[in-house]
Design a protein around this motif. Sequence first.
Motif, short mmCIF file in Angstrom:
data_model
loop_
_atom_site.label_atom_id
_atom_site.label_comp_id
_atom_site.label_asym_id
_atom_site.label_seq_id
_atom_site.Cartn_x
_atom_site.Cartn_y
_atom_site.Cartn_z
N TYR A 1 0.88 -1.06 -0.12
CA TYR A 1 -0.17 0.08 0.07
C TYR A 1 0.93 1.42 -0.05
N VAL A 2 0.75 2.26 -0.87
CA VAL A 2 1.35 3.50 -1.02
C VAL A 2 0.54 4.46 -0.74
N PRO A 3 0.15 4.87 0.63
CA PRO A 3 -0.66 5.86 0.78
C PRO A 3 -0.55 7.21 0.49
N GLU B 1 7.44 -0.70 -0.94
CA GLU B 1 6.27 -1.42 -0.93
C GLU B 1 6.56 -2.36 -2.08
#
Lengths: 360, 510
Positions: free
Chosen positions: B341-343, B420
């Motif tokens: 997950y890359v926020p 990630e």
Amino acid sequence: MNKTMEKIRKNLKSSQATIPLVAILIALFIGAIVMLIGGYNPIVAYESLVLKIFGSVYDMGETVRAIIPLILSGFAVAVASKAGIFNIGVDGQIIMGAVSSLLVGTLIDLPPIIHGIVAIVVGIIAGGLWGVLIASLKTKFGINEVISSIMLNYIALYLSHMLIKSFAAQEGTARSSLIKESASIGFPSLNTLFGGARIHWGFIILPFIVFAFYYFFEKTRWGYETKTVGLNPDAANYSGMKVNGILIRTMFISGALGGLIGALDTLGVYGYVAIVSSTSGIGFDGIAIALLGGNSTLGTTLSGILIGALDYGSQGMQFGAGVPSEIIGIVISLIIFFVAAPGIVKALLPKKKAPKKEVE
Amino acid sequence: MEQKRVEKVLELKHITKKFGNFVANDDVSLTVRRGEIHALLGENGAGKSTLMNVVFGMYQPEEGSISVYENETKIENPNHAIHLGIGMVHQHFKLIENFTVTENIIIGMEPKDGIRLNMKAAVKEVQNISEKYGLKVDPNSKIEDLPVGMQQKVEILKCLYRGANLLIFDEPTAVLTPDEIGELLQVMQKLVAEGKSIILITHKLNEIMKVADKCTIIRKGKYIATVDIKDSNKEELAEMMIGKNISREIDKEAYNPKQNVLEIKNLTMLSSSKKKVLNNINLTVAAGEIVGIAGVDGNGQMELAEAIIKMRDFEEGDILINGVSQKDKSTREIYESGVSYVPADRHKHGLVLENDIAENLILIEYYKEKYNQGIKLNKALMYEEARAAMKNYDVRAENEYTIVRGMSGGNQQKVILSREISRDPELLIIVQPTRGLDIGAIDFIHRQVVRLRDKGVAVLLISFELEEILTLSDRIDIIFDGQIVGQTKPTETNDRELGLMMAGKGSGDE
């Protein structure tokens, strides 16, 4: 190569050490001015302060004895601070540790040494659980730790009175009965060597605690977790860390250090717990020490030594120079004040030392 | 002010506002007349808020002039703006939770009786205003007890109490339920019927069509046009808002999706005020495809992403990864089942800014055996890997000991991306991956995402940049107001159609 780079990085960080050092000098200087205003000779006063600290083997032993709880208290506060918790409940945790180890020391029969170990461990656990209570109130009900820990300080104080009166009362005095000989953690032979100074197991335990603090935060994954939660709880949450669990664990450690202080002083110094109307204040000194030491291993240790030595030495000022020992209270407060308001110190430092960094 | 019956309440001429080299408003003009609802339409980052902050005296423009009641004025600060009769209803309310409605409204302008606060007069005044404009609120309730819609009314009353004749509404419907939206639109109409003027900042076309008289469109800081709503339609507005986006070509292998990796079934999530922030979402992402979620900020995208990794709990529905329900799993367990997950918010979630590159690279997997030797973190491996990662992902910093706070946004994002991707995901959720980055970094990140997709990773791309969605996606789902309102493919659609759906067309014109 890596290690050297890392050291360089760390050293660069520790250029922050200038502010505490300058703060100490300014505070001592202002303390001197206060003495002059009061008609005392500051040079004689500081001289007798130093003499009290290093004057005799007894004083040296007692100075270290006085320093131990302060360093531990500094670490108790620093551990919590690293996780972003402001633990002002160390006083309460000290009381819980003291009274628990007292009860083990008075009520139970065990062989020497083992008795001491058991009493210390129980004291540590009691303090730790008292810390966990604060963390649970925070994570479960969102109660601010500052409020709950102040309240728990009072609860611990009066609970200790109740426990002492019920289980370890000493008729006609305002203190508990003495612990059994088997529970004592003193070193009788060293005591005589140091002219009666109360040397106890804490002298050996302390270096281990200092090293453990360093190792925990610099080397282990638990230290990494704790710092992450303190630096950025949102990122900790995103990373999958169980933030609440980490907070509870951290407060156990913090409280356990408080419990250790109580156990050491009870089993190694006094042999009893006094029924007094207020908490010892060592926990609050710990806040100042952790702040002054920037929550670091070395800084906290050094500032614990400084505050402890100043505190113990101030008695000598009273005797040697007739200067009220309260003056040192002012000096210590000023040190904290200047560290907490670094802007004042920075303004006094040469300009090039303070690069412009207002723009974030 | 009533006797000055001038037509032009506010006139902005050729406003240009720069932040460093960035031009937020480029030669924008706008005229608001008495009794008019004037919509200000534009995408995220088009410069709407900047323009309104100029009007409200928060920023001073570099060029151009502002006239209030046909007098050229320099608006010094918000107090000055209020004095001139301009009121702002902020998107995030500025109310004191444990004060009453009246106390909040009169704050700073309290009716006094000697040195005493005349509360009775205050309550009465508030009641008068609220009756006049049909803003029914109990003046004695505490703010914390009121629903969001009511709190907004208090904000409006606050402006009116201060004598505002021009009210600026900043995305007023973003936080409201459909019923509350209907009510607000009525209130706005009542306000203009009473002679007030309104600037409505929004990107929702339905609302504009319903209440606005005029609409000014800005795009990427530039003034596009001002149109009469009665002579216009949604299609035209959407086209002007979005503009022509040329999707950049990027080398991709042929579209060859495999099994579904992510399946979202009937997902519904409520906000704390019981608004449906996600409303019955159904969505799949298969191995080897990029599914883009197109939408304007604040329509449930963050909630969707955070529901998948369990940073937020949801009320109904289920999320399956490789056919397994994730309902009872923790965030860490979800990561372990192959999710990366890359926020959207690098600073808030993605990084610990005070830590160095290596420390940030192990943020998710620090606890794994690989990084630990007994109770000790394996620092040698950490820093060795960090060096390699910096090389592979072109992270430009002095070395792996560099604290990430001081790094550029692009390099920070590369740190997150490398972390990630190196976790070897089956599903990559990537939100706003290129926000604020320069072309070089954008291109690099896009290539990495496509490379993963070609390798057979399922990618869920959530972005507010239409161009990014069109460039990267194999399929596109459009999200509006917490619902998937349309599905399409980049090859079968165009900006205009997407823009319309993103602005809520097709979601029922209630």
